[in-house]
Every structure is written in C-alpha cells, then in structure tokens.
Design a protein around this motif. Structure first.
Motif, mmCIF file in Angstrom:
data_model
loop_
_atom_site.group_PDB
_atom_site.id
_atom_site.type_symbol
_atom_site.label_atom_id
_atom_site.label_comp_id
_atom_site.label_asym_id
_atom_site.label_seq_id
_atom_site.Cartn_x
_atom_site.Cartn_y
_atom_site.Cartn_z
ATOM 1 N N ASP A 54 48.307 7.840 -41.730
ATOM 2 C CA ASP A 54 47.153 7.926 -42.616
ATOM 3 C C ASP A 54 46.666 9.362 -42.492
ATOM 4 O O ASP A 54 46.057 9.765 -41.502
ATOM 5 C CB ASP A 54 46.061 6.937 -42.181
ATOM 6 N N LEU A 55 46.986 10.114 -43.508
ATOM 7 C CA LEU A 55 46.793 11.552 -43.456
ATOM 8 C C LEU A 55 45.406 11.907 -43.975
ATOM 9 O O LEU A 55 45.235 12.216 -45.148
ATOM 10 C CB LEU A 55 47.876 12.172 -44.337
ATOM 11 N N ILE A 80 53.433 7.132 -45.993
ATOM 12 C CA ILE A 80 52.370 8.127 -45.819
ATOM 13 C C ILE A 80 51.238 7.795 -46.789
ATOM 14 O O ILE A 80 51.498 7.503 -47.956
ATOM 15 C CB ILE A 80 52.915 9.552 -46.114
ATOM 16 N N THR A 81 50.017 7.863 -46.315
ATOM 17 C CA THR A 81 48.913 7.585 -47.236
ATOM 18 C C THR A 81 48.508 8.863 -47.966
ATOM 19 O O THR A 81 48.623 9.969 -47.434
ATOM 20 C CB THR A 81 47.660 7.046 -46.517
ATOM 21 N N ALA A 92 53.638 17.311 -53.991
ATOM 22 C CA ALA A 92 53.503 18.277 -52.884
ATOM 23 C C ALA A 92 53.670 17.569 -51.537
ATOM 24 O O ALA A 92 54.338 18.086 -50.638
ATOM 25 C CB ALA A 92 52.142 18.962 -52.963
ATOM 26 N N VAL A 93 53.096 16.379 -51.419
ATOM 27 C CA VAL A 93 53.229 15.641 -50.150
ATOM 28 C C VAL A 93 54.691 15.247 -49.941
ATOM 29 O O VAL A 93 55.244 15.366 -48.837
ATOM 30 C CB VAL A 93 52.322 14.391 -50.131
ATOM 31 N N LEU A 94 55.332 14.816 -51.021
ATOM 32 C CA LEU A 94 56.743 14.418 -50.894
ATOM 33 C C LEU A 94 57.614 15.606 -50.487
ATOM 34 O O LEU A 94 58.536 15.469 -49.691
ATOM 35 C CB LEU A 94 57.251 13.838 -52.219
ATOM 36 N N LYS A 106 62.041 10.478 -44.191
ATOM 37 C CA LYS A 106 62.353 9.676 -45.380
ATOM 38 C C LYS A 106 61.084 8.896 -45.741
ATOM 39 O O LYS A 106 60.631 8.058 -44.965
ATOM 40 C CB LYS A 106 63.503 8.723 -45.075
ATOM 41 N N VAL A 107 60.544 9.224 -46.903
ATOM 42 C CA VAL A 107 59.297 8.562 -47.297
ATOM 43 C C VAL A 107 59.632 7.242 -47.978
ATOM 44 O O VAL A 107 60.191 7.218 -49.075
ATOM 45 C CB VAL A 107 58.477 9.468 -48.237
#
Ligand SMILES: Nc1ncnc2c1ncn2[C@@H]1O[C@H](COP(=O)(O)OP(=O)(O)OP(=O)(O)O)[C@@H](O)[C@H]1O
Ligand SMILES: [Mg+2]
Length: 1002
Positions: free
Chosen positions: A39-40, A174-175, A187-189, A198-199
């Motif tokens: 949780d970013l 990922i949050t 951008a997060v990816l 690996k998301v």
C-alpha cells in the motif's frame, strides 16, 4: 446513423477476485513463491505478504515497524531507505526525497510540480524536454526520475517482504489512489518493471480497503444491499468511496459476496501533509519572531532547520489529536539556538480552517457519482491516519449526519491487507473463497473521429463523432470493441477522456492532458483490395481496460465475410482446420464468440451520419449501464477469464494462416445480427448448407501518445540497469561494512578474552602477549588504513587473527565440552554394560544373540573404557597450555561406535521370532514365548528397542546423568585419574530409578 450496442454477456461483465476469508481456507496448492502487496501511501508504505501455508500478514520492517516511510536518501556512494532515510532528512535534506509520488505522470507545467517545488524548495528539479517531465537533480552527477525513485522504493519494499517471508518474491499487488489517471498508473507500472516486480494488479487503495472490510465480514453480507462509505484521509490526499455489499449468484460458486464501487469523491491535496506544512509555517514564524532584532536569517531559508521544523510539526500535530495544547521543542534549531513554543489545538484548527472546510467535498462528490442520498448510506467508516485529527471527525460527522463514525477497521493497514488478499487470489499458488469485486471507472474514456459525409447530393461536410468506450462509474476490467463501418481507406481516430466536468478547474489542470492517444491506421485500403468479393463487416478496434485500470488498444482488424456455397459435409480443409483450431481454444468459430470470449465485450457500430446527431454513443452507454448490474450479478465470469484464453485462440488461428478464414453458419449472427440463440448444429446442418466465411486482416496501428509518453524501452532498460547497479553497490558496501565490523568486534572481544580466567588458564603469558600485540597492530591498521581497505582485505585480516587465536580458543572450547561429553560417554558405557549383562542372563534355549555378538559388544565396551581412562590420564599430565589429547570429537566417535553396536543388538531382539515351546499336558505353554521373555528380560536393563539403526548425534544425558557429570568432570579439573575413571562393574540401576529411556538416549 445506426449505432447498436450489443448486449454484453452477463457473466463477462463483472470483474472477479477470489478472496480468502478464513485464513484456514488459504491453501497452498504448490510451493510457488510468496506474493506481496504494497500500500504505497504518500508518507508511508504498508507491506503485506502471503506465502504457502502461512496466513496473510503485515511485514515488519528492519526496525520491526508496520509502516515504512516512503523516503529515500540518495548520496553519491550510498542510498538509505525507510526509517534510516527518514532520520537523514535533517542531516541531508537535499538528498532525502519524500512525497515524490505527487510528481508521477505529471508534466513540468502541471500545478502539482509547482506545488512540490513550493513545498520542498530544497530539491532541485531538472526538466526532461523529451517527455516534458521533471527529475531530481541530487548533485551534478546524480539525477533520477520520479519513476526511478519509486522503483527503488518498490525494490526496497520487496526486500522487506523477502526478508520477512524468508523467500524470494516477484509477484505483487500495488495500491494506487483511486484518482490516478492513465499516465499516473502507467508511471507506477513502469517503476515496477524497472524493479523487476511482476505486478499482478494495480488496485485502487479504496477498493483494497473495501475488500479487506468485506472479507472479514463475509457472514454479514446477504442479498440485501448494504451501502458503506469509506472516508480515507491520508497524508497526501483524501478519498471518499461508497461501496455496496451484497451476495450475488455466481456461475461457478453459487451465491457469493460482492462489493461494488458505486461512488468516488476525492481531494488530491487534502491530507495530513498539508496540515503539517501549515504548522511548520506557523512554527517558523514563531521562531523568527523570537529572534527578531537579532539580525538573524529567516529560518525558512535553512533547509536543515526546515526539516527539523517539519518533523516537529508532524509530532505536534499527532499530539494535538489527543491534547488541547503542546509545547513544540527543538534543540539547536538554527545557529545553535533552541526553539520552544506552545501551540494549542485551537490554534492548529485555526491554521487549517480552510482545510477542514474541504472535508465534506469528497463526500458530496461520492454521493453525486453514486447518485445516492446520505440516508442510503448505512455507515461511514474512517480510514487513513489523518482521520485521527478530531476536527476532521467533527466536520465529517456533521457532513454525513450520522450518529457516529465507524472506526471498526484498521485505518492504517486495511488497504495493504485487502491488496494481499487480491494478490493471493490472483496468484495461482493459493485457493481462496470467492469475493466478487466490481471496481468502477472514474474518468470516462471515449473515441472520437471525424468523417466526411454527404448530407445532400454534392454537399459534403465533416461530422465529428464521439463514442463512449468506458463510461463514468461503469465497471472494469472490461474489453470493448468499436466497429467503424464507413471506412475503406486509412483513417485516424482519437482516444480521449470523456466529460470531466465533475473536476473543478484546478483539478482539471492537475489532471493534465485530456487527450490520450491518436490512433493512425495503416492498411485499411489494402485490406479492401485484398478481398474485393467479400462484404466488409467494418474495422474493429479492440480495447481493454484491464484490472489495473490501464487502457490498451489490443488490435485493430478489418473484417470481411462472404457466403461459401458448400455443405457442412463438404467443408474445405482450410475451413475445417480453422474450426478445429478455434474449438481447441474453446472459442468456437463465430466472431461473436471469439470477441466475447476475451472478456466483457461491447460493440458499437459507427453507422450512417444521421445517427450522430443525438450522441448515440451516450445513449448506448446509458443503456448498457442500466443493464449491467442485473446481467453481471447473474453470472460473473470465472476468475481465469481475466485474460487470455480466447484471444490466444484467435492468435493461434491467425498465426496458422496469416489471415483468419472462419466458417460461420448463417444462423449464427454476426455482430450486426440479432441476439437469438442459434439453432442446434444438427438442425442447422440440414437446413443451411451455405456457410459464411470470415476473413480478418490485422490493421497496422501507429499510436501517438498525447498525455504522457511512457519511458522509451531503451531508457527503461537503462534505468533498470542503473538501479540494479546501485543495489549491487549498496550490497557490496554493506558487505564491506559487515567485514569491517566483524574485524573490529573480533579484535575487541579477543582483547577482552585475554583477561578472562578460562583463557589465561590455557595460555602462557608469552602466548597472550603475542596475540595481544598482533591484535593491537590490527586495530591500528583498521583505524589508519581500514577506511580504504577492500572487503577482501578486511576478511583476510580477520582470517589471520582467527588463525592466530585458533589454538587458544580451541583449548578453551574443548575444556568446556569435556564434562558434558565424558558424562554422556559414561552413561552410554553404563547402559551398554547393563544391556550386555542382561543379554548374557537370557537362558540358552531362548538366547537370540550369538556368542560372537556378545563378545564383540563386550570388547568394544572394554576398549572404550580403556581408551577413556588412558586418554583422560594422558590429558591430566599435559600442561593446559598445550594442544589437548582428549578431544571432544574423539569422544563422540567412540560413542557413535558403541551406540551402533548396541543398536544392532536391540534391533535384532526386536525382530526375533519366538521359538516354538513344548506344550505340557494341559496344552498350555511351559514358558512365556521367547519374544516376551527376551523383551521382559531386557526391559529390566535396557530401553525398548530402537526403531532405527541410524547413528544419531549423542544428545546431552538427562537428569540422572547430571549427577555423574559433576563427579566425572571433577577429577579432570584436578588434573589426575581417579577411581571413577577405572573400568568397573556397573551395578544395575535400583528399581526405583528404572525408567524407559527415550529412543535417542542410546
Ligand atoms: N494521531 C494522529 N493525529 C493526527 N494525524 C495523524 C495521526 N496519526 C497519523 N496521522 C497522520 O496521518 C497521515 C498518514 O496517514 P496514512 O498512513 O493513511 O497516509 P498515506 O497512506 O501515507 O498517504 P496517502 O494515502 O494520502 O497517500 C500523516 O499525515 C500522519 O501525520
Ligand atoms: Mg493511504
């Protein structure tokens, strides 16, 4: 213009997530790797893991905390993360980066970039003309993009998770804040890609929270819809979400709980950080005031002082949540001047008055987007750290008009836990209970295109058309197909955001470009030339809004059909092949099946010009929305449908022949046809010998990205390499530090040992002086030259010293081991002797051991006694400062040999068959069976037979050995043999002491 909207296959509409409710239900199906969630948050990240056989849990960081600051310190030769970086913020404010997520996916002219510069003037932001973005210029040599910084943090979160899970981790959920747009999500990816993660999914943090709430209240969810509002005020932003919980009928798992995101409202800059900044400003003013007249510089110009003030403001704010006032206090804030000032909660509330006024905003937005009223909301639940501010709660409570606010979830960890459930559901390694998750699109997306039309004969004009692809609050993930029917040459169309009127003017500026992509098609004309005798079924563009909320254009195809005059029995080989391949992949042969098979697919057709006058796309979309809930809830798609089986089928068919010939039965309507169920194949065969053949030609696509271009592949690879090198460098540095620390510790500890009696006892003064001298020399070397020494040199130095001290340490260690080892040996000898005695007592007719066996045991017992006594005696004569002759490893070897022999005999006794007994006149046996006799006999002196012949290490003897241990060790200490060490007859244990020994005691 006729714009048709195909009914979506109901079960395809819902997005799926399979969840764990009871931790016991979490079943590892294989020993695949653990998965994690992050949780970013803007201030801190919360990491959770799940691994096979272990329930989901929050990861503790190196400081054993459950939250880790999203902070990195970037020095020329080193990086620090998390808590260590946060503690550097004061010493090195310029190199310590925080809240950088606010720059993700933003171009330089974005108001958030200006806001960042204003909030954190200590950072120098460079400009990347290619992408129009900013980067951090830490020093002339060091520069990093926000994606690179995020990537480092993600990598760090993974290392925390791996340390905690004690295994490698690659897969993560990922949050992201629900309000992240396409550019921000990409951008997060990209950051995750750089980090080699690996998301599995980018999940909206509000959805993750709602999921966590739902899975732990599964039993409370029933067929009656419950609307819950979550109000999450974190550090950087505030999001209000309305969620409906309800059980729905699923295709595969019957009635299951579902959560549906119904409404979302947000404020991108309302949060704890802004409150802290207000407080900091207040404190800075007070400090300046206190030094007025001293010609002191403005504290705001001193980055270190401002970093100290920000930290104190954070502390003050937290304390003021529980107290009416508090004294802010900083020693040596600037120019060695201390700062002290009392701040009341009332003052704080005054400073943030305009912020508190913004608290109800997201609630109103959420209600509007959900088209709901407050009285439909059952409960309002607080999430996020900043909701602990009393004024926030007070204003919110008033705004929602409830009796109280719900505090029944973990405000800090719910999102991380929800995300890790999702990770478990998406990972193949876990089997979890279904929990249907229907997330909603916040920013609508549409397709726009302009076409020349002829309204009256000879009068041509340009018509601008819009088709909504993904409507606001529509569900996702979702695939859609749009069909352009009127083109026979190359053309362009545009993918843009739809109506963003719900955003205020400032939010619109922060949002950035409202145009996403221009799509330039190449090869449309050629496709028509290639199939002159076919009827065009249009140009079909396949879109996907995936589970991460990221839009992609999968492919564009030019589709043609013709009727083929052959009966089903006379299918061409090619057609048969096409059908076989299609069915192999479960897709069937009709175009509809294939398209729908990929997931939820909706088709819109671009028809005659007149259709555009009333924005038919909008109408179509409304129709779809009205239908969606009932369709979805009736039969959501299985979780594995989230991806790929059907398209692969198509691809396989494509690959097979380049173009895709597909035989289609006329009764199976094409995309323009009715929705009636096709007749049964048998019936069809008889009625319709003619078949439709479909040809699909892939159209070349050139994408012109208009929001924020992704990092080019080569740059991404370079960044990944750059970050990997930094990680390696950090690891090498850590290893060097470890080596230096080990050397330093060894020197220090050994110098200390030289004064301890046990070491002095086994060493001469000369030996100690030699060692001490060398240790001092090494210490001096470390101080003078150690700074420049390599890891190898440090290790080598340590190895030298270890070698030097080895003899001394060995003597001490051996002496420590003797009492215990000798006691164990005595014990074993005693037991073995008793066993032998017992064996010899067995009457001849019942004897199971041969004479040789018994003699062998006797021999080994005697030899061992002899060895022990001789060696102990020899050792006693040796000076303690010399290498001992009595070695613990020899004692162990002797014990192992003796034990082996005894075990062999015990095993033999265990498996010995009773000998037949002569019967007496009454027909009863004269004596007990041999087996029982042997066993009973031996019971008196030996333990029950061991189960195995393995020679196990000799463990420490139990209680009874303890007494003899002292007795046995005593003579050695005195340095001479005693009666104890003489071979002797060992009496049986008194009956009272008889016990059953554990198997491994012998
Ligand atoms: N007791 C408290 N009183 C006031 N504020 C608090 C308290 N506890 C935490 N906070 C504040 O809550 C914020 C952190 O909350 P949270 O961890 O939910 O944010 P985040 O997830 O990092 O940020 P975001 O979700 O906005 O990206 C900080 O500003 C912190 O100071
Ligand atoms: Mg948060």
């Amino acid at each position: 213009m006729v714009a048709t909207v195909r009914r979506q296959r109901p079960r395809r509409l819902a997005c799926w997530a399979l969840m764990t409710v009871l931790l016991a239900d979490l079943l590892a199906l294989s020993d695949t790797l653990a998965v994690m969630s992050v949780d970013l948050g803007s201030e801190s990240m919360k990491v959770a893991i799940v691994k096979p056989g272990v329930p989901m849990e929050i990861v503790l960081n190196k400081e054993s905390r459950r939250k880790t600051p999203v902070t990195v310190t970037l020095k020329e030769n080193e990086r620090f993360f998390g808590d260590s970086a946060a503690s550097m913020a004061i010493k090195n404010p310029k190199a310590t980066l925080r809240y950088f997520q606010h720059l993700l996916g933003k171009q330089e002219n974005n108001p958030h970039v200006a806001l960042y510069k204003a909030r954190f003037p200590e950072h120098e932001l460079g400009f990347d003309p290619q992408r129009q973005t900013v980067y951090f210029q830490i020093s002339p040599q060091l520069q990093f993009s926000p994606e690179e910084i995020l990537s480092m943090l993600l990598n760090y979160s993974r290392s925390l998770a791996e340390d905690f899970a004690e295994q490698p981790i690659k897969d993560a959920v990922i949050t992201v804040p629900a309000f992240f747009n396409q550019a921000e999500r990409r951008a997060v990816l990209q950051a995750a890609r750089m980090a080699g993660l690996k998301v599995l999914q980018l999940i909206n943090d509000n959805t993750a929270t709602a999921l966590s709430y739902g899975v732990f209240r599964r039993k409370d969810i029933n067929s009656t819809a419950q609307n819950i509002m979550f109000y999450d005020m974190g550090s950087g932003s505030t999001v209000c979400t309305i969620v409906t919980y309800q059980t729905v009928k699923t295709k595969d798992a019957g009635m299951q709980p579902q959560l549906q995101i119904r409404g979302v409202g947000f404020d991108r800059t309302l949060g704890g950080l802004e409150m802290e900044l207000r407080l900091r400003e207040h404190l800075a003013g007070l400090f300046n005031e206190q030094r007025r007249g001293q010609r002191a510089k403005d504290v705001r110009e001193n980055p270190r002082a401002m970093a100290k003030l920000l930290r104190e403001a954070n502390r003050l704010k937290t304390v003021l949540s529980a107290n009416a006032d508090h004294v802010a206090q900083i020693e040596g804030l600037m120019d060695d001047v201390d700062f002290k000032a009392k701040v009341t909660r009332a003052e704080f509330e005054e400073l943030c008055a305009d912020l508190f006024e913004r608290v109800p905003g997201p609630v109103q937005q959420a209600l509007q987007s959900a088209e709901m009223k407050l009285d439909e909301i059952e409960q309002v639940i607080l999430v996020g750290g900043a909701t602990r501010v009393p004024k926030v709660q007070e204003v919110l409570l008033k705004a929602v008009g409830k009796e109280e606010l719900g505090k029944n979830i973990n405000a800090d960890e719910a999102a991380a836990m929800g995300a890790v459930y999702q990770a478990a559901a998406l990972s193949k390694a876990f089997k979890v209970k279904p929990f249907v998750v229907r997330d909603a699109v916040i920013y609508p997306i549409l397709v726009e295109f302009t076409r020349e039309v002829e309204e009256e004969t000879g009068v041509r004009s340009l018509k601008h058309n819009k088709r909504i692809l993904f409507s606001r609050m529509g569900p996702y993930p979702q695939r859609k197909v749009i069909t352009f029917n009127r083109y026979s040459h190359d053309f362009n169309f545009h993918i843009n955001y739809g109506d963003l009127g719900f955003l205020g003017p400032e939010d619109l500026r922060v949002f950035g470009s409202q145009n996403l992509t221009t799509v330039k098609l190449k090869g449309v004309g050629e496709s028509f030339k290639k199939y002159p005798d076919y009827e065009s079924k249009g140009i079909k563009a396949h879109f996907n809004l995936d589970e991460s909320g990221v839009l992609s254009l999968d492919r564009v195809e030019s589709v043609f059909e013709t009727l083929v005059e052959d009966s089903p029995e006379e299918e061409s080989t090619l057609t048969k092949l096409g059908n076989t391949i299609s069915s192999l992949f479960g897709g069937g042969s009709t175009p509809d099946t294939k398209e729908n098979g990929t997931d939820t697919v909706q088709e819109e057709e671009e028809g005659p010009a007149e259709g555009s006058k009333d924005e038919p796309g909008e109408q179509a979309e409304l129709k779809e929305e009205a239908e969606a809930p009932t369709e979805d809830t009736s039969s959501p798609p299985p979780p594995e449908a989230k991806g790929t089986a059907a398209p692969e089928g198509e691809k396989a068919a494509e690959k097979d022949g380049g173009d895709k010939p597909e035989a289609q039965k006329p009764s199976e309507k094409g995309e323009a046809g009715s929705e009636g169920a096709p007749p049964a194949p048998e019936e069809e065969k008889k009625q319709k010998p003619a078949r439709k053949q479909r040809m699909v030609e892939e159209i070349g696509v050139e994408l012109v990205v208009l929001d924020l271009p992704d990092l080019p592949e080569d740059q991404l690879a370079r960044s990944a390499q750059k970050l990997q090198d930094l990680t390696l460098r950090d690891l090498q540095k850590q290893e060097r530090e470890k080596a230096a620390n080990s050397l330093e510790a060894f020197i220090f500890e050994t110098q200390d040992k030289l004064y301890q009696p046990e070491y002095q006892e086994v060493s001469t003064e000369e030996q100690r002086e030699d060692i001490s001298g060398k240790l001092s020399a090494a210490s001096t070397w470390l101080e003078d030259e150690g700074f420049g020494a390599t890891t190898a040199m440090l290790k080598e130095k340590l190895a030298e010293l270890r070698k030097l001290c080895h003899g001394l340490f060995f003597r001490v260690e051996e002496r420590k081991k003797w009492p215990e080892r000798l006691s164990a040996l005595d014990n074993l000898l005693n037991h073995s002797s008793m066993f032998l005695k017992g064996a010899r007592l067995i009457p001849e007719m019942d004897q199971i051991f041969t004479e040789v066996e018994m003699t062998t045991l006797e021999k080994i017992i005697n030899e061992t006694w002899a060895w022990k006594n001789t060696t102990v005696a020899e050792q006693a004569k040796l000076p303690a400062t010399e290498k001992p002759v009595l070695l613990s490893k020899d004692i162990e070897a002797k014990m192992a040999a003796l034990d082996r022999e005894v075990q062999y005999l015990l095993n033999k006794a265990k498996f010995a068959k009773p000998r037949p007994r002569p019967r007496d006149k009454n027909g009863t046996r004269a004596e007990a069976p041999l087996n029982a006799s042997a066993s009973d006999q031996s019971e008196k002196v030996i333990p029950p037979p061991g189960q195995t012949e393995d020679t196990k290490p000799i463990p420490e003897p139990e209680k009874e050995a303890a007494g003899s241990e002292a007795a046995d060790s005593e003579p050695l200490e005195l340095g001479g043999p005693t009666a104890e060490s003489e071979p002797k007859e060992h009496p049986e244990q008194p009956t009272g002491q008889k016990r059953t020994l554990k198997n491994d005691e012998l």
